[in-house]
Design an enzyme around this catalytic site. Structure first.
Site, short mmCIF file in Angstrom:
data_model
loop_
_atom_site.label_atom_id
_atom_site.label_comp_id
_atom_site.label_asym_id
_atom_site.label_seq_id
_atom_site.Cartn_x
_atom_site.Cartn_y
_atom_site.Cartn_z
N ARG A 286 0.81 -1.23 0.00
CA ARG A 286 0.00 0.00 0.00
C ARG A 286 0.84 1.28 0.00
NH1 ARG A 286 -4.30 -1.64 4.31
NH2 ARG A 286 -2.35 -1.64 5.42
N LYS B 94 3.91 -20.13 6.51
CA LYS B 94 3.08 -20.52 7.63
C LYS B 94 2.58 -19.27 8.35
CE LYS B 94 6.78 -20.95 10.94
NZ LYS B 94 6.39 -20.03 11.96
N HIS C 178 11.02 -23.17 6.29
CA HIS C 178 12.40 -22.79 5.98
C HIS C 178 13.42 -23.75 6.59
CE1 HIS C 178 12.48 -20.74 9.91
NE2 HIS C 178 13.78 -20.71 9.80
N LYS D 83 17.51 -25.65 5.14
CA LYS D 83 18.81 -25.62 5.84
C LYS D 83 19.65 -26.82 5.41
CE LYS D 83 16.92 -23.38 9.99
NZ LYS D 83 17.60 -22.14 10.33
N GLU E 77 15.50 -21.27 21.78
CA GLU E 77 15.90 -19.91 21.37
C GLU E 77 16.09 -19.08 22.62
OE1 GLU E 77 13.98 -18.57 17.37
OE2 GLU E 77 12.44 -19.54 18.56
N ASP F 56 3.63 -22.59 16.38
CA ASP F 56 4.66 -21.81 15.69
C ASP F 56 5.74 -22.70 15.08
OD1 ASP F 56 6.11 -19.57 14.81
OD2 ASP F 56 7.30 -19.52 16.66
N HIS G 97 8.35 -27.05 11.61
CA HIS G 97 9.79 -27.36 11.59
C HIS G 97 10.12 -28.67 12.32
CE1 HIS G 97 9.74 -23.31 10.29
NE2 HIS G 97 9.97 -22.70 11.44
N LYS H 61 11.13 -20.19 23.91
CA LYS H 61 11.78 -18.87 23.78
C LYS H 61 12.42 -18.53 25.12
CE LYS H 61 9.76 -17.90 19.74
NZ LYS H 61 10.50 -17.78 18.48
C1 BG6 Z 1 10.11 -19.22 12.64
C2 BG6 Z 1 9.30 -18.99 13.88
O1 BG6 Z 1 9.45 -20.09 11.77
O2 BG6 Z 1 11.37 -19.76 12.97
C3 BG6 Z 1 10.06 -18.11 14.85
O3 BG6 Z 1 8.08 -18.37 13.56
C4 BG6 Z 1 11.45 -18.65 15.10
O4 BG6 Z 1 9.34 -18.00 16.08
C5 BG6 Z 1 12.15 -18.91 13.77
O5 BG6 Z 1 12.16 -17.68 15.85
C6 BG6 Z 1 13.50 -19.57 14.01
O6 BG6 Z 1 14.17 -19.73 12.80
P1 BG6 Z 1 15.71 -20.08 12.78
O7 BG6 Z 1 16.01 -20.34 11.35
O8 BG6 Z 1 16.42 -18.88 13.34
O9 BG6 Z 1 15.88 -21.26 13.66
#
Ligand code: BG6
Length: 509
Positions: free
Chosen positions: A64, A171, A201, A205, A239, A258, A263, A361
């Protein structure tokens, strides 16, 4: 040759040649978001830098903001300068910048989508993209129906014999099985399944793809990769960061939706699946679907799962807020920031082997790993005192940040007595290879442009993953507030109990 794949002069099966995308363009919706700035734009530059994009490659931003092409170009430039993996080279940038366009508008603006269609057409004529276009929806799922319908309305969703059109979705693919099915139906109404690329993603990796190499290129591991030898498997994604700034996405979603749904269940699938008949996308997906179909939560869920929420406190010498104090989260939020579940793969290979999967987290450190923990030797011909410090053999796939594989086994401590202690043998990417690994998004964007779906979860995998998680989420929904845990710790006490009940312990990576 597959429609839209690379340069017709090279044999696409020859793995020694670089895989270079054919004529194409990429349209990003949600171009002002974090993902686009930190991951997508830098990845596109890195691909250009590595010479993997076609000469006329074009990037179109749709948003936008009242931007001209140059303003958007400046945004891409700044994102690249800050986040790209490869060094900034003026010549690479200038070539990329020639193909950057911006279309201003909102998702319900027919004129804007008509302008987008004209831009795609112009780029085809001016830069030889052939009209081949991938639409990257880096937008919330509520916007999928309107955007996909707009693309269909102005003829942009339609592939033909000569022109491909693909859609890339991020996602969350729904928040449970029912909503995932709805979402899939919406997308599939406009794009056929073979044109839909769902991003997970983690699959981009190197260390995750290496699970398949480790298992199926070697003779060493596979004979013991089963319930006869494996005691349990621990899959950890920890994390150290909090959720400041992410309330809009995370509130009401939580740790399990999440990252476990996507993953971590993908990591489980790659670790537990049978050998595919080939690495063709369909063969790979068949095995993943089989193993996800056999995966079930172990009960009773009160004892086999744990959920927590980080409290305020100190982490790394800094005072940090608890989730309830983070901006945007409700003061009585029940969103979990830590989740641990026990799963079982009900098939002949794995029956009886628990797969413990955890994520959180604000934990002690950032680390993702798959640890295959082996049973103890059936008999130890040593004095008990000699083996007091002997643990379980383990094979640990270190996904990140210290990428590699560790093998842990017992060894004699040098000296005059027979004392056995755990030692480790390490493979580290940094030592073994000179090339640095590409970012996940580089690989995945390239694969989208090449029309190579192996690293993208199929619809069925997504639905099966929700089927595994739904009973756990329903159970948690009845429970109210998750258990608090200290920042910098390894999660709530109930997570410890989850393993200690069976005499096991979480690893402290
Ligand atoms: C994302 C999550 O898919 O992956 C995040 O939504 C997370 O919450 C992230 O922090 C972590 O990705 P990576 O590649 O840093 O492990």
């Amino acid at each position: 040759m597959r429609q839209g794949s690379a340069n017709p002069l090279r044999d696409p099966r020859d793995k020694r040649l670089p895989r270079i995308a054919g004529p194409s363009s990429l349209v990003i919706f949600g171009v002002t978001g974090d993902l686009s700035r930190k991951k997508l734009m830098p990845a596109i530059y890195d691909l250009a830098h590595r010479g993997l994009l076609p000469a006329g490659f074009s990037l179109i931003g749709f948003a936008r903001r009242d931007w001209a092409d140059q303003d958007f170009g400046q945004q891409v430039h700044d994102a690249v300068a800050e986040y790209a993996r490869t060094p900034f080279r003026e010549s690479v940038w200038n070539r990329l910048a020639e193909g950057i366009r911006f279309v201003q508008g909102s998702f319900d603006d027919d004129d804007a989508f008509d302008r987008l269609a004209r831009t795609v057409q112009e780029l085809s004529e001016e830069r030889g993209t052939g009209g081949n276009t991938a639409f990257y929806l880096s937008i919330p799922p509520w916007a999928f129906p309107v955007v996909t319908k707009q693309l269909a309305r102005c003829g942009l969703a339609q592939s033909s014999a000569d022109v491909w059109r693909r859609v890339v979705i991020e996602k969350p693919f729904g928040h449970d099985l029912a909503s995932a099915k709805e979402l899939n139906a919406i997308v599939n109404e406009v794009f056929p399944e073979e044109s839909v690329f769902r991003i997970d993603h983690y699959l981009g990796k190197e260390t995750v793809q290496n699970i398949l190499a480790l298992r199926f290129a070697n003779q060493l591991f596979e004979p013991i990769w089963n319930s006869n030898y494996v005691d349990h498997v621990q899959i950890t994604m920890a994390e150290d960061i909090g959720l400041g700034g992410r309330a809009g996405y995370y509130e009401g979603i939580g740790a399990a939706r999440d990252v476990i749904q996507n993953h971590l269940l993908q990591l489980l699938a790659l670790t537990a699946m049978e050998e595919p008949v080939s690495f063709e996308p369909r063969a790979l997906r068949t095995e993943k679907v089989k193993v996800l179909g056999a995966t079930k939560p172990v009960g009773p869920l009160d004892e086999t799962t744990a959920r927590g929420q980080y409290a305020g406190g100190w982490q790394g010498g800094k005072k940090v807020p608890g989730l309830l104090q983070e901006p945007g989260f409700s003061k009585d939020s029940t969103t979990e920031t830590y989740a641990a579940v026990t799963l079982e793969v009900r098939n002949r290979r794995w029956a009886g082997v628990p797969f413990y999967v955890r994520t959180g987290k604000r934990l002690g450190r950032r680390v993702t790993e798959v640890a295959v923990m082996f049973k103890r030797a059936p008999h130890l011909p040593f004095d008990t005192t000699s083996t007091e410090e002997l643990g379980q053999n383990a094979l640990v796939i270190r996904v990140q940040p210290d990428e590699g594989v560790t093998m842990r086994f017992g060894s004699k401590v040098p000296g005059t007595t027979m004392e056995v202690r755990d030692v480790t043998m390490d493979f580290g990417y940094g030592h073994a290879f000179t090339e640095t690994s590409p970012e996940a998004y580089e690989r995945l964007i390239l694969d989208v442009l090449l029309g190579e779906p192996s690293l993208f979860p199929a619809n069925e995998e997504v639905e099966l993953s929700w089927r595994i998680l739904d009973p756990i989420l329903e159970h948690w929904a009845k429970q109210g507030t998750p258990e608090p845990y200290e920042p910098g710790s390894w999660g709530p006490p109930s997570a410890e109990a989850l393993l200690s009940r069976s005499g096991r312990h979480w690893r402290r990576p």
